[in-house]
Motif scaffolding. Structure first.
Motif, PDB file in Angstrom:
ATOM      1  N   GLY A   1      -0.796  24.933  17.955  1.00  0.00           N
ATOM      2  CA  GLY A   1       0.533  24.650  18.488  1.00  0.00           C
ATOM      3  C   GLY A   1       0.696  23.197  18.891  1.00  0.00           C
ATOM      4  N   CYS A   2       1.749  22.940  19.624  1.00  0.00           N
ATOM      5  CA  CYS A   2       2.087  21.588  20.071  1.00  0.00           C
ATOM      6  C   CYS A   2       1.001  21.055  21.011  1.00  0.00           C
ATOM      7  CB  CYS A   2       3.437  21.613  20.773  1.00  0.00           C
ATOM      8  SG  CYS A   2       3.987  19.999  21.340  1.00  0.00           S
ATOM      9  N   ALA A   3       0.611  19.809  20.809  1.00  0.00           N
ATOM     10  CA  ALA A   3      -0.464  19.221  21.601  1.00  0.00           C
ATOM     11  C   ALA A   3      -0.039  18.883  23.026  1.00  0.00           C
ATOM     12  CB  ALA A   3      -0.976  17.954  20.917  1.00  0.00           C
ATOM     13  N   VAL A   4       1.241  18.645  23.256  1.00  0.00           N
ATOM     14  CA  VAL A   4       1.656  18.158  24.571  1.00  0.00           C
ATOM     15  C   VAL A   4       1.468  19.207  25.669  1.00  0.00           C
ATOM     16  CG1 VAL A   4       3.485  17.078  25.906  1.00  0.00           C
ATOM     17  CG2 VAL A   4       3.268  16.566  23.473  1.00  0.00           C
ATOM     18  N   PRO A   5       1.967  20.436  25.537  1.00  0.00           N
ATOM     19  CA  PRO A   5       1.700  21.415  26.583  1.00  0.00           C
ATOM     20  C   PRO A   5       0.226  21.804  26.676  1.00  0.00           C
ATOM     21  CG  PRO A   5       2.869  22.434  24.751  1.00  0.00           C
ATOM     22  CD  PRO A   5       2.895  20.962  24.522  1.00  0.00           C
ATOM     23  N   ALA A   6      -0.508  21.687  25.569  1.00  0.00           N
ATOM     24  CA  ALA A   6      -1.921  22.032  25.574  1.00  0.00           C
ATOM     25  C   ALA A   6      -2.772  20.972  26.271  1.00  0.00           C
ATOM     26  CB  ALA A   6      -2.418  22.242  24.142  1.00  0.00           C
ATOM     27  N   LEU A   7      -2.375  19.699  26.153  1.00  0.00           N
ATOM     28  CA  LEU A   7      -3.254  18.619  26.590  1.00  0.00           C
ATOM     29  C   LEU A   7      -2.585  17.571  27.472  1.00  0.00           C
ATOM     30  CD1 LEU A   7      -4.856  18.125  23.075  1.00  0.00           C
ATOM     31  CD2 LEU A   7      -6.027  19.058  25.062  1.00  0.00           C
ATOM     32  N   GLY A   8      -1.274  17.687  27.665  1.00  0.00           N
ATOM     33  CA  GLY A   8      -0.546  16.641  28.373  1.00  0.00           C
ATOM     34  C   GLY A   8      -1.057  16.345  29.768  1.00  0.00           C
ATOM     35  N   ALA A   9      -1.372  17.386  30.544  1.00  0.00           N
ATOM     36  CA  ALA A   9      -1.835  17.162  31.913  1.00  0.00           C
ATOM     37  C   ALA A   9      -3.154  16.400  31.932  1.00  0.00           C
ATOM     38  CB  ALA A   9      -1.988  18.503  32.627  1.00  0.00           C
ATOM     39  N   GLU A  10      -4.018  16.665  30.956  1.00  0.00           N
ATOM     40  CA  GLU A  10      -5.290  15.950  30.883  1.00  0.00           C
ATOM     41  C   GLU A  10      -5.081  14.502  30.454  1.00  0.00           C
ATOM     42  OE1 GLU A  10      -8.816  18.241  29.344  1.00  0.00           O
ATOM     43  OE2 GLU A  10      -7.208  19.557  28.647  1.00  0.00           O
TER      44      GLU A  10
ATOM     45  N   LYS B   1      -1.290   5.326  26.425  1.00  0.00           N
ATOM     46  CA  LYS B   1      -0.356   4.546  25.618  1.00  0.00           C
ATOM     47  C   LYS B   1      -0.225   5.123  24.216  1.00  0.00           C
ATOM     48  CE  LYS B   1       0.632  -0.195  24.120  1.00  0.00           C
ATOM     49  NZ  LYS B   1       0.156  -1.612  24.159  1.00  0.00           N
ATOM     50  N   ALA B   2      -1.352   5.510  23.617  1.00  0.00           N
ATOM     51  CA  ALA B   2      -1.330   6.099  22.276  1.00  0.00           C
ATOM     52  C   ALA B   2      -0.568   7.421  22.284  1.00  0.00           C
ATOM     53  CB  ALA B   2      -2.755   6.307  21.772  1.00  0.00           C
ATOM     54  N   PHE B   3      -0.790   8.209  23.309  1.00  0.00           N
ATOM     55  CA  PHE B   3      -0.119   9.497  23.436  1.00  0.00           C
ATOM     56  C   PHE B   3       1.380   9.294  23.652  1.00  0.00           C
ATOM     57  CE2 PHE B   3       0.757  13.616  25.468  1.00  0.00           C
ATOM     58  CZ  PHE B   3       0.016  14.471  24.677  1.00  0.00           C
ATOM     59  N   ALA B   4       1.740   8.341  24.514  1.00  0.00           N
ATOM     60  CA  ALA B   4       3.151   8.077  24.814  1.00  0.00           C
ATOM     61  C   ALA B   4       3.906   7.608  23.577  1.00  0.00           C
ATOM     62  CB  ALA B   4       3.262   7.038  25.929  1.00  0.00           C
ATOM     63  N   ALA B   5       3.238   6.843  22.716  1.00  0.00           N
ATOM     64  CA  ALA B   5       3.899   6.371  21.493  1.00  0.00           C
ATOM     65  C   ALA B   5       4.275   7.542  20.599  1.00  0.00           C
ATOM     66  CB  ALA B   5       2.979   5.411  20.740  1.00  0.00           C
ATOM     67  N   ARG B   6       3.371   8.514  20.472  1.00  0.00           N
ATOM     68  CA  ARG B   6       3.676   9.693  19.667  1.00  0.00           C
ATOM     69  C   ARG B   6       4.768  10.535  20.336  1.00  0.00           C
ATOM     70  NH1 ARG B   6      -0.542   8.140  16.873  1.00  0.00           N
ATOM     71  NH2 ARG B   6      -0.806   9.082  14.821  1.00  0.00           N
ATOM     72  N   LEU B   7       4.738  10.607  21.654  1.00  0.00           N
ATOM     73  CA  LEU B   7       5.761  11.352  22.388  1.00  0.00           C
ATOM     74  C   LEU B   7       7.136  10.739  22.154  1.00  0.00           C
ATOM     75  CD1 LEU B   7       6.387  13.629  24.397  1.00  0.00           C
ATOM     76  CD2 LEU B   7       5.924  12.011  26.247  1.00  0.00           C
ATOM     77  N   GLU B   8       7.203   9.419  22.147  1.00  0.00           N
ATOM     78  CA  GLU B   8       8.483   8.753  21.896  1.00  0.00           C
ATOM     79  C   GLU B   8       8.981   9.039  20.483  1.00  0.00           C
ATOM     80  OE1 GLU B   8      10.725   4.547  22.850  1.00  0.00           O
ATOM     81  OE2 GLU B   8       8.552   4.676  23.020  1.00  0.00           O
ATOM     82  N   GLN B   9       8.065   9.116  19.525  1.00  0.00           N
ATOM     83  CA  GLN B   9       8.448   9.467  18.158  1.00  0.00           C
ATOM     84  C   GLN B   9       9.050  10.866  18.103  1.00  0.00           C
ATOM     85  OE1 GLN B   9       5.018   8.951  15.622  1.00  0.00           O
ATOM     86  NE2 GLN B   9       4.896   6.760  16.014  1.00  0.00           N
ATOM     87  N   MET B  10       8.470  11.798  18.858  1.00  0.00           N
ATOM     88  CA  MET B  10       9.021  13.153  18.930  1.00  0.00           C
ATOM     89  C   MET B  10      10.450  13.123  19.472  1.00  0.00           C
ATOM     90  SD  MET B  10       6.079  15.695  20.404  1.00  0.00           S
ATOM     91  CE  MET B  10       5.093  16.672  19.266  1.00  0.00           C
TER      92      MET B  10
ATOM     93  N   ALA C   1      15.428  15.831  27.698  1.00  0.00           N
ATOM     94  CA  ALA C   1      15.590  17.014  28.535  1.00  0.00           C
ATOM     95  C   ALA C   1      15.201  18.281  27.781  1.00  0.00           C
ATOM     96  CB  ALA C   1      17.038  17.113  29.016  1.00  0.00           C
ATOM     97  N   THR C   2      15.578  18.342  26.504  1.00  0.00           N
ATOM     98  CA  THR C   2      15.240  19.505  25.682  1.00  0.00           C
ATOM     99  C   THR C   2      13.738  19.627  25.518  1.00  0.00           C
ATOM    100  OG1 THR C   2      17.322  19.377  24.463  1.00  0.00           O
ATOM    101  CG2 THR C   2      15.522  20.565  23.405  1.00  0.00           C
ATOM    102  N   LEU C   3      13.087  18.522  25.197  1.00  0.00           N
ATOM    103  CA  LEU C   3      11.640  18.537  24.996  1.00  0.00           C
ATOM    104  C   LEU C   3      10.914  18.902  26.287  1.00  0.00           C
ATOM    105  CD1 LEU C   3       9.620  18.023  22.713  1.00  0.00           C
ATOM    106  CD2 LEU C   3       9.424  15.664  23.515  1.00  0.00           C
ATOM    107  N   ALA C   4      11.348  18.334  27.406  1.00  0.00           N
ATOM    108  CA  ALA C   4      10.724  18.644  28.689  1.00  0.00           C
ATOM    109  C   ALA C   4      10.870  20.131  29.028  1.00  0.00           C
ATOM    110  CB  ALA C   4      11.342  17.785  29.787  1.00  0.00           C
TER     111      ALA C   4
END
Length: 208
Positions: free
Chosen positions: A105-114, A124-133, A155-158
């Protein structure tokens, strides 16, 4: 034995793909290099032929997983009317199948807190991909100024990701299903308490 450049690239890609699944399943610190290499059918000693550090593999594996999610969303809505695209993405995201299969599944809910606790380079690398999303989601919102579309996409993504985290915390019973329904209601703008088909029946897990 000397291997071709293509062989090394294929091996590298296999390690990243396997690592992206296991990291989403176990967490960024839940599995070691030896286990990751074993998953890819390789020895621990071969790790540094492909990566400078464990952090480098983690960053690449996260990026791979997030890129797969974004590409899947694009393919899902490419033939749909613009006004249906964002809700279709959200409806496909907030499902039992996605909740129950974090490894694909999506990496953000799985790993975002870590990731939020990692060093600045990794964040920074993670945030760049998040901005692309976010930019990709904003592209699916028609007839709205870009700044407003970005805000709505954020808001939708969050909401989508927060809902999935809470649903996983709650397990896989009725309470968890209710959380998925509530999140879907919030994103899709449907009346509270109305059950959607996607929330009732688990489809085949989406491979991200």
């Amino acid at each position: 034995m000397r291997y071709s450049k293509d062989h090394k690239q294929d091996t590298h890609a296999r390690i990243v793909k396997k690592a992206s699944v296991r990291l989403r399943e176990k967490g960024a610190h839940g599995i070691g290099v030896a286990d990751l290499m074993k998953e890819a059918g390789l020895t621990h000693g071969g790790f540094y032929a492909h990566f400078d550090s464990r952090e480098a593999l983690v960053v690449e594996a996260f990026g791979y997983a997030m890129d797969r999610s974004t590409e899947r969303w694009r393919k899902l809505v490419e033939d749909m009317p613009p006004e249906r695209r964002l809700v279709t993405i959200a409806d496909s995201y907030l499902t039992r199948a996605h909740r129950d299969d974090p490894g694909h599944g999506c990496a953000v809910p799985a790993l975002g807190a870590e990731i939020a606790r990692e060093n600045p380079k990794t964040r920074k690398a993670f945030a760049a991909r998040l901005e692309q999303m976010i930019e990709m989601l904003a592209d699916q919102i028609p007839d709205v100024p870009r700044a407003a579309a970005r805000k709505q996409a954020m808001a939708t993504l969050a909401t989508m990701m927060g809902t999935l985290v809470l649903a996983r915390i709650a397990g896989s019973g009725e309470f968890s299903d209710d959380i998925l329904d509530a999140g879907r209601d919030a994103v899709l703008g449907t009346p509270s308490g109305v059950k959607k088909v996607a929330g009732k029946k688990a489809a085949a897990p989406a491979r991200h």
